[in-house]
Scaffold this motif. Structure first.
Motif, mmCIF file in Angstrom:
data_model
loop_
_atom_site.group_PDB
_atom_site.id
_atom_site.type_symbol
_atom_site.label_atom_id
_atom_site.label_comp_id
_atom_site.label_asym_id
_atom_site.label_seq_id
_atom_site.Cartn_x
_atom_site.Cartn_y
_atom_site.Cartn_z
ATOM 1 N N THR A 74 73.866 67.395 -40.444
ATOM 2 C CA THR A 74 72.809 66.429 -40.690
ATOM 3 C C THR A 74 71.487 67.159 -40.883
ATOM 4 N N SER A 75 70.542 66.484 -41.491
ATOM 5 C CA SER A 75 69.194 67.037 -41.644
ATOM 6 C C SER A 75 68.212 65.879 -41.758
ATOM 7 N N HIS A 76 66.943 66.187 -41.664
ATOM 8 C CA HIS A 76 65.888 65.190 -41.811
ATOM 9 C C HIS A 76 65.057 65.552 -43.043
ATOM 10 N N ALA A 77 64.683 64.542 -43.797
ATOM 11 C CA ALA A 77 63.850 64.761 -44.980
ATOM 12 C C ALA A 77 63.019 63.507 -45.228
ATOM 13 N N SER A 78 61.943 63.707 -45.923
ATOM 14 C CA SER A 78 61.103 62.574 -46.311
ATOM 15 C C SER A 78 61.833 61.797 -47.402
ATOM 16 N N LEU A 79 61.810 60.489 -47.281
ATOM 17 C CA LEU A 79 62.504 59.636 -48.241
ATOM 18 C C LEU A 79 61.947 59.799 -49.655
ATOM 19 N N VAL A 80 60.672 60.164 -49.760
ATOM 20 C CA VAL A 80 60.065 60.417 -51.071
ATOM 21 C C VAL A 80 60.829 61.505 -51.805
ATOM 22 N N TRP A 81 61.094 62.611 -51.125
ATOM 23 C CA TRP A 81 61.774 63.744 -51.759
ATOM 24 C C TRP A 81 63.217 63.405 -52.098
ATOM 25 N N ILE A 82 63.840 62.591 -51.281
ATOM 26 C CA ILE A 82 65.223 62.185 -51.565
ATOM 27 C C ILE A 82 65.266 61.319 -52.835
ATOM 28 N N ILE A 83 64.324 60.392 -52.961
ATOM 29 C CA ILE A 83 64.280 59.532 -54.144
ATOM 30 C C ILE A 83 64.004 60.364 -55.395
#
Length: 111
Positions: A74-83
């Motif tokens: 698992t990891s954490h990322a900003s939803l902006v970068w994922i989109i």
């Protein structure tokens, strides 16, 4: 008889200038095709700009951190970068798919 020195002026004939050549008229069908092509380009530009605005609006509205579950972790990322990454990846896959389809459906050369 009058001479040129009598005060009378003689009018020399003006050389006739050739009239500018007019451009040949464009056939109606060619003009309609050209204008249709231009309208399609403007339509595509509007669609692309609209999609870009939607992606930017989605990115701005989703700025929080989210947890990503991968197959191996698992990891954490900003939803902006994922989109944005998903949009760019989808665009690249679309281009690659178009290239593959065009190559597989191209007419074979004989000879």
């Amino acid at each position: 008889m009058s001479s040129p020195d009598d005060g009378e002026t003689q009018v020399e004939p003006q050389p006739v200038e050739p009239s500018p050549a007019t451009e040949p008229l464009e056939p109606r069908g060619a003009r309609l095709r050209r204008h249709g092509r231009r309208a399609r380009l403007y339509a595509w530009a509007c669609i692309v700009i609209g999609l870009l605005i939607i992606v930017i609006a989605l990115a701005v509205a989703n700025t929080r951190q989210v947890k990503l579950d991968w197959v191996v972790g698992t990891s954490h990322a900003s939803l902006v970068w994922i989109i944005l990454a998903a949009a760019v990846l989808g665009w690249l896959i679309g281009i690659a798919t178009g290239i593959v389809f065009r190559a597989r459906t191209r007419r074979r050369r004989t000879g």
